[in-house]
Design a protein around this motif. Structure first.
Motif, PDB file in Angstrom:
ATOM      1  N   PHE B 245     -43.785 -48.605  50.430  1.00 25.71           N
ATOM      2  CA  PHE B 245     -43.389 -49.076  49.113  1.00 25.71           C
ATOM      3  C   PHE B 245     -42.171 -49.985  49.248  1.00 25.71           C
ATOM      4  O   PHE B 245     -41.146 -49.592  49.775  1.00 25.71           O
ATOM      5  CB  PHE B 245     -43.083 -47.870  48.221  1.00 25.71           C
ATOM      6  CG  PHE B 245     -42.123 -48.158  47.106  1.00 25.71           C
ATOM      7  CD1 PHE B 245     -42.469 -49.050  46.098  1.00 25.71           C
ATOM      8  CD2 PHE B 245     -40.889 -47.538  47.064  1.00 25.71           C
ATOM      9  CE1 PHE B 245     -41.590 -49.306  45.071  1.00 25.71           C
ATOM     10  CE2 PHE B 245     -40.009 -47.798  46.038  1.00 25.71           C
ATOM     11  CZ  PHE B 245     -40.358 -48.683  45.040  1.00 25.71           C
ATOM     12  N   PRO B 247     -39.744 -52.012  46.829  1.00 22.94           N
ATOM     13  CA  PRO B 247     -39.485 -52.206  45.404  1.00 22.94           C
ATOM     14  C   PRO B 247     -39.468 -53.686  45.043  1.00 22.94           C
ATOM     15  O   PRO B 247     -38.889 -54.505  45.758  1.00 22.94           O
ATOM     16  CB  PRO B 247     -38.114 -51.574  45.194  1.00 22.94           C
ATOM     17  CG  PRO B 247     -37.576 -51.262  46.526  1.00 22.94           C
ATOM     18  CD  PRO B 247     -38.643 -51.371  47.533  1.00 22.94           C
ATOM     19  N   HIS B 277     -38.813 -50.265  39.257  1.00 18.19           N
ATOM     20  CA  HIS B 277     -39.165 -51.559  39.850  1.00 18.19           C
ATOM     21  C   HIS B 277     -40.658 -51.779  39.821  1.00 18.19           C
ATOM     22  O   HIS B 277     -41.439 -50.830  39.730  1.00 18.19           O
ATOM     23  CB  HIS B 277     -38.666 -51.615  41.294  1.00 18.19           C
ATOM     24  CG  HIS B 277     -37.214 -51.326  41.422  1.00 18.19           C
ATOM     25  ND1 HIS B 277     -36.735 -50.071  41.718  1.00 18.19           N
ATOM     26  CD2 HIS B 277     -36.131 -52.112  41.236  1.00 18.19           C
ATOM     27  CE1 HIS B 277     -35.413 -50.100  41.734  1.00 18.19           C
ATOM     28  NE2 HIS B 277     -35.022 -51.322  41.433  1.00 18.19           N
ATOM     29  N   GLU B 280     -43.407 -49.538  41.725  1.00 20.05           N
ATOM     30  CA  GLU B 280     -42.813 -48.232  42.033  1.00 20.05           C
ATOM     31  C   GLU B 280     -43.472 -47.139  41.193  1.00 20.05           C
ATOM     32  O   GLU B 280     -43.760 -47.338  40.007  1.00 20.05           O
ATOM     33  CB  GLU B 280     -41.313 -48.281  41.729  1.00 20.05           C
ATOM     34  CG  GLU B 280     -40.595 -46.940  41.926  1.00 20.05           C
ATOM     35  CD  GLU B 280     -39.096 -47.026  41.604  1.00 20.05           C
ATOM     36  OE1 GLU B 280     -38.630 -48.128  41.253  1.00 20.05           O
ATOM     37  OE2 GLU B 280     -38.426 -45.988  41.705  1.00 20.05           O
ATOM     38  N   LEU B 282     -42.267 -43.693  39.969  1.00 24.09           N
ATOM     39  CA  LEU B 282     -41.115 -42.794  39.904  1.00 24.09           C
ATOM     40  C   LEU B 282     -41.581 -41.476  39.300  1.00 24.09           C
ATOM     41  O   LEU B 282     -42.104 -41.447  38.191  1.00 24.09           O
ATOM     42  CB  LEU B 282     -40.013 -43.419  39.036  1.00 24.09           C
ATOM     43  CG  LEU B 282     -38.865 -42.496  38.601  1.00 24.09           C
ATOM     44  CD1 LEU B 282     -38.062 -42.038  39.812  1.00 24.09           C
ATOM     45  CD2 LEU B 282     -37.946 -43.185  37.607  1.00 24.09           C
ATOM     46  N   GLY B 449     -44.959 -50.942  37.202  1.00 21.06           N
ATOM     47  CA  GLY B 449     -44.006 -49.877  37.431  1.00 21.06           C
ATOM     48  C   GLY B 449     -44.463 -48.647  36.657  1.00 21.06           C
ATOM     49  O   GLY B 449     -44.840 -48.755  35.495  1.00 21.06           O
ATOM     50  N   ASP B 465     -43.233 -42.615  44.723  1.00 27.29           N
ATOM     51  CA  ASP B 465     -42.424 -43.250  45.759  1.00 27.29           C
ATOM     52  C   ASP B 465     -41.023 -42.668  45.714  1.00 27.29           C
ATOM     53  O   ASP B 465     -40.397 -42.452  46.731  1.00 27.29           O
ATOM     54  CB  ASP B 465     -42.356 -44.759  45.517  1.00 27.29           C
ATOM     55  CG  ASP B 465     -43.738 -45.374  45.498  1.00 27.29           C
ATOM     56  OD1 ASP B 465     -44.465 -45.184  46.484  1.00 27.29           O
ATOM     57  OD2 ASP B 465     -44.095 -46.012  44.499  1.00 27.29           O
ATOM     58  N   THR B 466     -40.548 -42.474  44.489  1.00 27.60           N
ATOM     59  CA  THR B 466     -39.218 -41.913  44.314  1.00 27.60           C
ATOM     60  C   THR B 466     -39.325 -40.746  43.339  1.00 27.60           C
ATOM     61  O   THR B 466     -40.224 -40.711  42.502  1.00 27.60           O
ATOM     62  CB  THR B 466     -38.244 -42.961  43.728  1.00 27.60           C
ATOM     63  OG1 THR B 466     -38.902 -43.602  42.636  1.00 27.60           O
ATOM     64  CG2 THR B 466     -37.869 -44.002  44.757  1.00 27.60           C
ATOM     65  N   ARG B 480     -35.771 -41.060  47.502  1.00 27.37           N
ATOM     66  CA  ARG B 480     -37.057 -41.360  48.109  1.00 27.37           C
ATOM     67  C   ARG B 480     -37.880 -40.079  48.224  1.00 27.37           C
ATOM     68  O   ARG B 480     -37.351 -39.041  48.614  1.00 27.37           O
ATOM     69  CB  ARG B 480     -36.842 -41.929  49.518  1.00 27.37           C
ATOM     70  CG  ARG B 480     -36.447 -43.383  49.532  1.00 27.37           C
ATOM     71  CD  ARG B 480     -37.653 -44.260  49.276  1.00 27.37           C
ATOM     72  NE  ARG B 480     -37.239 -45.653  49.200  1.00 27.37           N
ATOM     73  CZ  ARG B 480     -37.979 -46.660  49.668  1.00 27.37           C
ATOM     74  NH1 ARG B 480     -39.146 -46.419  50.213  1.00 27.37           N
ATOM     75  NH2 ARG B 480     -37.554 -47.888  49.569  1.00 27.37           N
TER      76      ARG B 480
END
Lengths: 354, 505
Positions: B245, B247, B277, B280, B282, B449, B465-466, B480
C-alpha cells in the motif's frame, strides 16, 4: 392477554379495508338508528342510496366532494410523512377570509383576473395559517397536532370578528355577514340549473397533480421515505424541518383554496356559518382513501354522501344532526380498527421475550 | 441413555423457500455444538423451532427421550431451553433488574431478584450491577444481561446466536470461560457463529447446514477454518490478496472534530483527527457505543460540524448536507440496515434511488426515472449476488446478509472517492462477507479511500492498511496494520488507558 403480531396483508386485502369499514359503519349506524327508534333500513337507504338517484342530490354530491377532495389531498402529503395537520378547518377559514377579502376589495370591478387573484390570496391565507404550527414545531418542537387544532378556534372567531367588523356588508342591517360577491368574484357555473362550479374540475386536476408528485417526483419519494423510515430519510439528505414546513404549507394552501371555492361558490359571501367541518371530515376522507389521490376522490364522494344523506335524514326522519357526526366518526373508527386487523394478527397469550 | 436434545427430521417450508429439510442431529449433555451455515441456510429457523417460535411441518424433537413440542417460547423455557438472541431486546432507560423482570412470567420481589442476579453473575464470572441503567452499559455488558436473564432459569439447553460479533477479544475470552463452565455443569449449548476460528477453539461438534439441509457433521478442531467455510458454502472462497500500500493524495481530513451528541446514551466525539489517503483502507476498531455511530453521522453529514472541521479533497465540507457530500463523492453505508441505510417498506429500486439519485442521475428535473432506477438496482443485485425475486421486492423481505450486500453494493457501484462503512459484515455469512471484503479491497485498489468501522478485529486485520481505535469518542493515531498486536488493540479498545495516554500527551 391478547397480543398483536405484525402480519403482512396483500395489497388487495388492504384495498378492501375501506369497504369493510363502510359496511361495518352501516351496520353499527343502523343499530344506532334502531336505538333512536327509527327504521334502520330506511335510514341507511336515505343516507347512502337515495342521494344517488335524485338529480339535485347528485349534483350536490360533487359540490360537497370537491372541497373534501382538495383538502384531503393536501393532508395526505403530511399524513404520509408523519406530519399531522389536524387544523385544515382553520386553514380553510383563513383561505375563505383572505380570498373573500380580495373579492370584496375588488367589489364591482369586472375582470377575469379577480378570481385567480382571490384563489391565490386564499391559498396564501391557508398557507400562512399553517405556517404557525410549522414554525412552532421546527423552532420549539411544539406538537403540530395541538397547535393546528387549536388554531381552528382562533380562525372561527377571527371570521366572526371580521364579518361583524371590517368586512361587514354596509347595507346589511348590521347582520354579521359580508356583501354578496359580485359576478367576477363568483365561481362560474358549469352546468345550468345546478350549482356545479369550476372548482370541481380543479379538484380533479389537483388530484392528478398530487398523484404525479407522489408517484413520480423526488418530493413524493422523500415524503414516503420520511413516513417509512425517518432515519433513512435523514440519511438520504431530507431535512425534517423542511418537510414539516412543506407538508403543512401544501395542506394549508390547498385547504385555503377549498375555503375560497366554498365562499366564492355555493355560499357567495362570507358568513360566520361558512365553515361546516370540511377540514375535519377531510381527515376521514384522507384515511378512507388510503392516502392515495385516487382513493381520496372515491372517499370524498362517500363522505359527501353521508353529509347530504344525513341532511335529508334529519328532516325526513327527525334524526339529530349529531347522529351524522357520530356516523362519520364511526367510519374512521372502523377504518382504523380494520387496519389493525389487516396489518396485525391477534394472538392469545404473552409475547415471547424476542 | 437418551441424548439431551434429539432432533429428528425437522422440516419447515415457507412459501417459496424450503427453510429446513429433514434435519437431524443430537446435542449431548455438556457439549458445545456449533451450527454453521450461510445466511438463509436454515440456522435461524432451526433454533427458532427449538425455542418454540416456529412450528415445524414435519419431524420431531426429544428432550431426554421425551417428545418435545413447544407451542411458544414459554413452553420451551419451561422445558429448560433458553436463548440469547443476536440482537438484544433491552430497554436503555430501565435498569438491569427491571429489564430482567420484564422477561419473566412470575418475577420475584425486586430485592430477591437483585440478589439472585448477583449470585448468578458471580457464579459464572459475569460481574453485573442489577441497579445500573442499561443505557450506560457497554455492548459486552448488555450481552451479560441477556445471558444472566437466561441463566436465572437454570436452563439445560442454551442457544447462543452469534454472541461474539460485538465483543472485544478480552470479553470473548470471558464469555468462553462462562460457556465452558456451563458445559462442565452439563448444559448443552447450541452455538451459532460465522467466526470459524472461534468455533474451532470452543465447540466440540459442528453441524453444517446448507440450503436448509444438513451437509456435514464434524469435529471442528480437526478441520481448518478454510475447510469449514468451504463445507458451509460448497464452493471455494475468494480471498482478498495482500498487497503493498502506497498512500496517495489526501482525500478526507478531519480536524479536531468535536461534536456533542444529542442522544442521551450517545458518545461525544472528542477532537477526532484523521487523514485518509487515496487507495487506503483505514480500519477503525472499537467496542460499539464508543463514538462509531457519531463519527459516521458526522462524516455522512447527518450531523453538522463546523465548516473547516471536515475537508474533502481540498474543499471544506463540514457544513454540507448529506446529498451534497454524496454528489462530491463522499459515500457512506451506516450500520443499521433497516430503517437507516434502507427503508424496509420500500422496494429495492426505491432504496437504490435513495442514495443513487444524484451520482447515477436517476432523476430528470426532480422526476424519478423508473427504468434507470430499476436498472441501477438490478446492477447491484447482479454484481453482489443479492438473493431476491426482483428489484420490486421490499427491502424488509431480504435476509440480513442479502440486504447488507445490497446496501454496501449500492455505494460501491457509485464509484465513490471516499467510502465509509460501519460494520460491513455484521451478521453476514462467510461467503457474503468475503464478497464484500473483496469488493472493498478492489475499490481501494482503484484509488478510493475507504474507512471500515468494525468490531471484528479479524476482519480489520484482513482488509485494512492502517488501523486506529476509537474509545470514548477519541480516535487513536492510525498505525500500520501489523504493527500492533491484537492484545494491544484490545487494551486500547477498553479505553481508560488510552484516555490516560491522551491526558499525558
Amino acid at each position: 392477554m391478547l397480543t398483536l403480531e405484525p402480519h403482512r396483508a396483500g395489497p388487495v386485502k388492504q384495498l378492501f379495508t375501506p369497504v369493510w369499514a363502510i359496511l361495518a359503519t352501516m351496520l353499527a349506524g343502523g343499530l344506532l338508528f334502531l336505538l333512536l327508534g327509527k327504521n334502520p333500513v330506511e335510514a341507511i337507504r336515505i343516507i347512502f342510496v337515495d342521494p344517488l338517484f335524485d338529480p339535485f342530490s347528485r349534483s350536490e354530491l360533487f359540490i360537497k366532494a370537491a372541497p373534501l377532495a382538495i383538502i384531503a389531498t393536501g393532508l395526505s402529503f403530511g399524513f404520509r410523512a408523519g406530519v399531522w395537520n389536524i387544523g385544515a378547518e382553520g386553514q380553510f377559514i383563513l383561505g375563505a377570509i383572505c380570498g373573500g377579502a380580495v373579492g370584496l376589495a375588488f367589489y364591482g370591478v369586472e375582470g377575469v383576473y379577480v378570481l385567480p387573484l382571490m384563489a391565490l390570496a386564499g391559498m396564501a391565507g391557508g398557507f400562512a395559517w399553517a405556517m404557525i404550527p410549522a414554525l412552532l414545531r421546527t423552532r420549539f418542537n411544539a406538537n403540530e397536532i395541538l397547535v393546528s387544532l387549536m388554531l381552528v378556534y382562533v380562525a372561527t372567531l377571527l371570521l366572526s370578528a371580521l364579518v361583524s367588523g371590517p368586512l361587514r356588508d354596509p347595507d346589511g342591517f348590521n347582520f354579521p355577514e359580508s356583501r354578496q360577491f359580485h359576478d367576477s368574484a363568483t365561481l362560474p357555473i358549469l352546468i345550468e340549473r345546478t350549482r356545479i362550479h369550476i372548482g370541481i374540475p380543479i379538484a380533479f386536476l389537483i388530484s392528478v397533480g398530487a398523484w404525479l408528485i407522489l408517484q413520480r417526483h423526488v418530493f413524493g419519494f422523500h415524503i414516503k421515505l420520511m413516513g417509512a423510515a425517518p432515519r433513512a430519510a435523514h440519511f438520504a439528505g431530507v431535512s425534517t424541518n423542511r418537510m414539516v414546513v412543506l407538508c403543512l404549507g401544501i395542506s394549508g394552501a390547498l385547504a385555503g383554496l377549498a375555503g375560497v371555492f366554498e365562499a366564492a361558490g355555493p355560499v357567495g359571501q362570507l358568513v360566520p356559518s361558512l365553515p361546516t367541518g370540511y377540514g375535519f371530515t377531510a381527515i376521514i376522507v384522507a384515511f378512507l382513501g388510503r392516502l392515495q389521490p385516487l382513493g381520496i376522490l372515491f372517499a370524498s364522494f362517500v363522505l359527501a354522501l353521508t353529509i347530504i344523506g344525513g341532511e335529508t335524514a334529519q328532516f325526513s326522519l327527525q334524526i339529530p344532526a349529531a347522529a351524522i357526526s357520530v356516523f362519520q366518526g364511526m367510519l374512521l373508527f372502523f377504518l382504523l380498527a380494520f387496519d389493525i386487523f389487516t396489518r396485525f394478527r391477534i394472538r392469545r397469550g404473552v409475547a415471547g421475550v424476542a | 441413555m437418551s441424548e439431551l436434545l434429539d432432533i429428528r427430521g425437522l422440516t419447515k417450508a415457507y412459501p417459496g423457500v424450503q427453510a429446513n429439510s429433514a434435519i437431524s442431529f443430537s446435542l449431548k449433555r455438556g457439549e458445545i455444538h456449533a451450527l454453521l451455515g450461510e445466511n438463509g441456510a436454515g440456522k435461524s429457523t432451526l433454533v427458532k423451532t427449538i425455542y418454540g417460535l416456529v412450528k415445524p411441518d414435519l419431524g420431531q424433537m426429544f428432550i431426554d427421550g421425551t417428545q418435545f413440542e413447544p407451542a411458544n417460547p414459554q413452553a420451551a423455557r419451561a422445558a429448560g431451553v433458553a436463548m440469547v438472541f443476536q440482537h438484544f431486546s433491552l430497554f436503555d432507560a430501565l435498569t438491569v433488574a427491571e429489564n430482567i423482570t420484564l422477561g419473566m412470567a412470575n418475577p420475584p420481589p425486586r430485592r430477591d431478584l437483585a440478589q439472585r442476579i448477583r449470585d448468578v453473575a458471580n457464579a459464572y464470572g459475569l460481574p453485573l450491577d442489577p441497579e445500573r441503567r442499561v443505557g450506560t452499559l457497554s455492548v459486552g455488558e448488555r450481552q451479560r444481561v441477556e445471558i444472566v436473564r437466561c441463566l436465572l432459569q437454570s436452563p439445560r439447553i442454551l442457544i447462543m446466536d452469534e454472541p461474539t460479533s460485538v465483543l472485544t477479544p478480552q470479553e470473548v475470552a470471558t464469555l468462553f470461560q462462562t460457556l465452558r463452565q456451563l458445559r462442565a455443569e452439563g448444559v448443552g449449548i447450541l452455538y451459532i457463529s460465522h467466526k470459524l476460528e472461534e468455533i474451532r477453539t470452543l465447540c466440540d461438534t459442528a453441524t453444517i447446514l446448507r440450503n436448509g439441509r444438513k451437509v456435514a457433521e464434524c469435529t471442528p478442531a480437526e478441520q481448518t477454518a478454510h475447510q469449514l467455510a468451504e463445507m458451509m458454502i460448497g464452493i471455494e472462497l475468494e480471498r482478498p490478496l495482500p498487497r503493498l500500500f502506497t498512500p496517495g493524495e489526501t482525500l478526507l481530513t478531519l480536524r479536531d472534530l468535536s461534536i456533542a451528541t444529542e442522544d442521551p446514551f450517545g458518545t461525544d466525539l472528542r477532537e477526532v483527527n484523521l487523514q485518509l489517503h487515496a487507495g487506503e483502507v483505514l480500519g477503525i476498531a472499537g467496542v460499539a457505543g464508543n463514538g462509531q455511530d457519531e463519527l459516521m453521522l458526522a462524516i455522512s453529514g447527518e450531523t453538522k460540524a463546523t465548516r473547516s472541521q471536515i475537508v474533502f479533497e481540498t474543499t471544506q465540507i463540514g457544513h454540507l448536507a448529506p446529498a451534497e457530500r454524496r454528489l462530491r463523492g463522499l459515500l457512506t453505508a451506516p450500520e443499521e440496515r433497516l430503517g437507516h441505510a434502507a427503508a424496509g417498506e420500500m422496494s429495492l429500486a426505491d432504496n437504490a434511488f435513495l442514495t443513487g439519485r444524484k451520482r447515477q442521475r436517476l432523476d430528470w428535473k426532480g422526476f424519478i426515472k423508473p427504468i434507470s432506477t430499476a436498472n441501477f438496482a438490478r446492477a447491484i443485485v447482479k454484481r453482489f449476488d443479492v438473493r431476491t425475486p426482483g428489484v420490486e421486492a421490499s427491502a424488509r423481505s431480504l435476509s440480513g446478509g442479502n440486504l447488507q450486500k445490497f446496501v454496501i453494493g449500492r455505494e460501491i457501484l457509485q464509484r465513490p472517492k471516499v467510502l465509509v462503512v460501519n460494520q460491513p459484515t455484521w451478521g453476514v455469512d462467510a461467503h457474503a462477507a468475503a464478497t464484500i471484503r473483496t469488493a472493498l479491497r478492489d475499490l481501494a485498489a482503484s484509488g478510493t479511500g475507504i474507512i471500515v468501522i468494525s468490531q471484528d478485529l479479524d476482519e480489520l486485520r484482513e482488509i485494512s492498511d492502517t488501523i486506529s481505535v476509537i474509545a470514548a469518542g477519541r480516535l487513536s493515531t492510525p498505525a500500520r496494520n501489523g504493527s500492533l498486536t491484537n492484545e494491544e488493540i484490545g487494551l486500547m479498545m477498553g479505553g481508560p488507558k488510552e484516555e490516560a495516554a491522551h491526558a499525558h500527551a
